[in-house]
Write an enzyme that holds these catalytic residues in place. Structure first.
Site, short mmCIF file in Angstrom:
data_model
loop_
_atom_site.label_atom_id
_atom_site.label_comp_id
_atom_site.label_asym_id
_atom_site.label_seq_id
_atom_site.Cartn_x
_atom_site.Cartn_y
_atom_site.Cartn_z
N ASP A 87 -0.55 11.01 -3.80
CA ASP A 87 -1.39 12.03 -3.16
C ASP A 87 -0.59 13.32 -3.09
OD1 ASP A 87 -3.50 13.22 -1.81
OD2 ASP A 87 -3.13 12.20 0.09
N TRP A 122 -6.10 15.22 0.45
CA TRP A 122 -7.27 14.42 0.11
C TRP A 122 -7.40 14.20 -1.40
CZ3 TRP A 122 -8.08 18.92 3.27
CH2 TRP A 122 -7.98 18.63 4.64
N HIS A 123 -6.25 13.89 -2.03
CA HIS A 123 -6.22 13.65 -3.47
C HIS A 123 -5.63 12.28 -3.80
CE1 HIS A 123 -5.89 18.32 -4.17
NE2 HIS A 123 -7.11 17.93 -3.81
N PRO A 124 -6.07 11.19 -3.18
CA PRO A 124 -5.48 9.88 -3.48
C PRO A 124 -5.85 9.42 -4.89
CG PRO A 124 -7.41 9.60 -2.09
CD PRO A 124 -7.17 11.08 -2.19
#
Length: 530
Positions: A291, A443-445
């Protein structure tokens, strides 16, 4: 029992694309299952309302386990609980990543995933406001546009970067990524253009497409090691549906591994300890979680600075490498906009602006597991952010640089007091403490069902799950390494490329049936092999 040719689980950024492409042929039936609800909430479609969607009823609102290097804070991670998935609640930034990202994927053992290979898929989806070019498409479904009316302070940020010696870059998705410029957004006619709006809404009347919302898939169904369907719950009732061709899992970096584990695909020892029958032993399921994290510097404004209703509030930015080596992918991404993106505990002013820094390649990795055997329970995950001191040092230096940029002369007419971290936070130790206390996920998993050929890979380079038949994962979880920047555009590209793999496999199967080919070597000889 109802049968479909394909079942797509998750109507997010990739799932909407896959459903669109597979139903282009009228004799192909597709069931698209989305656990969230329709995208009817008005705020979804108003770009300036995006911050208010975080933690709302259209957000799963996941929290990590206590993060050991962030003072045991549980990190909030927003995930879309709605048609369009996270593309319906994100900040709409269209950033493809760096050319090196994809060349690296190929070097890791994934042929066909170099930048040259993926560029046509980015272009296929894109309806670029600036028109077609070597790097952009103009005939695709997804509207990519410039800001309609950016704030003056956003241009001041670009000017400050150029004055500092960084290149001006009019296109972060073009020949190079480095430099300062304005972000483009997935906006059409002033409204959010999510994956649902771009790829699903125009085709909802196709008779070969069935879309069900509020449909939580609880497990995949197998005969031996072949996926034959899914079980899902809708309005309290349990349903089972069968598939003729393939099940496509597009539930995202948290929920795709969760569903694989619940269905018996994962580390055998882990599954057996939970009492889950093992379908295939894949130790990489749920591992390799990656992330981005974000740290904000927020100032009070001495005059009105507000984003227009068509703006996401994050209007300009900068990509650079912390060591000045710009021959490789940047490892820092800067954001700027006329909003106050404050950590908890800080009080906003009437007007303000934010500069935020993001480390695009953290050294740590996390993992996703099961909280319980109840499919209604959220997944359990831990990111291990800032496990490595080198990452902390880069962020401290980046925050100092952001402050320097925001203290350039161009901001003098606008800049008031520093709200966060505050003028008293000056030493490296104090800045580090602020970072550990206040950083947030971006919020980039990604990465939890990674693509590859090594022992921890979950899917092969055509996104087929190892050890089983009739099952693919097509979403951000297949990324072996995280891309340089926002991850929505790369996820849409994965949907495009995944759909082509599925179609090619179907065509090969059709030819094998047509010619009654039973010997696999004959199929390979004729170019029909898998």
């Amino acid at each position: 029992m109802t049968h479909y040719d394909y079942i797509v689980i998750g109507a997010g950024s990739a799932g909407c694309v896959v459903a669109n492409r597979l139903t282009e042929e009228s004799d192909t039936t597709v069931l698209l299952l989305e656990a969230g609800n329709p995208d009817t909430k008005p705020e979804i479609h108003i770009p300036a309302k995006c911050v208010g969607l975080l933690g709302s009823e259209v957000d799963w609102g996941y929290f990590s386990e206590p993060e050991p290097y962030l003072n045991d804070r549980r990190m909030f991670c927003s995930r879309g609980k709605v048609l369009g998935g996270s593309s319906s609640i994100n900040f709409m930034m269209y950033v493809r990543g760096n050319h090196h990202d994809y060349d690296h994927w190929q070097a890791l053992g994934n042929p066909g995933w170099s930048y040259e290979d993926v560029l046509p898929y980015f272009k296929r989806s894109e309806h670029q406001q600036c028109g077609a070019s070597d790097y952009h498409g103009a005939d695709g479904e997804l509207s990519v546009t410039d800001l309609i009316s950016p704030a003056e302070v956003s241009q001041r940020f670009i000017d400050a970067c150029v004055a500092k010696g960084y290149d001006y870059n009019p296109d972060f998705n073009g020949a190079q990524q480095k430099g300062a410029g304005a972000y483009q957004l997935t906006v059409k006619d002033g409204k959010r253009h999510s994956a649902a709006a771009a790829f699903l809404l125009p085709i909802r009347q196709r008779p070969n497409l069935t879309v069900k919302t509020g449909a939580l898939v609880t497990r995949l169904l197998f005969e031996g090691t072949r996926a034959i369907g899914v079980e899902y719950v809708q309005e309290g009732a349990i349903h089972q549906v069968r598939v003729n061709q393939e099940v496509i899992l597009s539930a995202g970096a948290f929920d795709s591994p969760k569903l694989l584990l619940l269905s018996g695909i994962g580390n055998a020892d882990y599954l057996q300890a939970l009492g889950i029958p093992v379908v295939t032993d894949l130790p990489g399921v749920g591992q390799n979680l990656q992330d981005h994290i974000l740290v904000s510097v927020v100032y009070e404004a001495t005059q009105a600075v507000r984003p227009e209703i068509t703006s996401n509030g994050v209007e300009s930015g900068l990509f650079l490498h912390s060591e000045g080596n710009l021959d490789i992918a940047p490892d820092l991404q800067f954001f700027f906009g006329p909003i106050q993106f404050l950590p908890p505990g800080y009080t906003p002013s009437e007007f303000g602006f934010t500069g935020a820094v993001s480390l695009t390649r953290l050294q740590n990795v996390g993992s996703v597991g099961l909280r319980s055997l109840d499919p209604n329970d959220p997944p359990m995950f831990q990111m291990n952010y800032l496990q490595h001191e080198a990452d902390v040092e880069k962020l401290v230096a980046a925050l100092k640089l952001m402050r320097e940029l925001l203290h350039s002369n161009g901001f003098d007419p606008f800049r008031g007091r520093e709200i966060a971290p505050g003028a008293e936070v000056q030493s490296d130790e104090a800045i580090e403490a602020y970072i550990r206390d206040s950083c947030s996920t971006e919020w980039h998993p990604v990465g939890t069902c990674k693509m590859g050929t090594d022992s921890m890979a979950v899917v092969d380079p055509e996104l087929r799950v190892y050890g089983v038949e009739g099952l693919r994962v097509v979403d951000a979880s297949i990324m072996p390494t995280i891309t340089t920047g926002n991850t929505n555009a790369p996820t849409i590209m994965i949907g495009e490329k995944g759909a082509d793999f599925i179609k090619a496999s179907r065509d090969r199967q059709t030819l094998r049936t047509q010619y009654n080919i039973k010997n696999p070597s004959h199929a390979v000889y004729l170019g029909m092999g898998d």
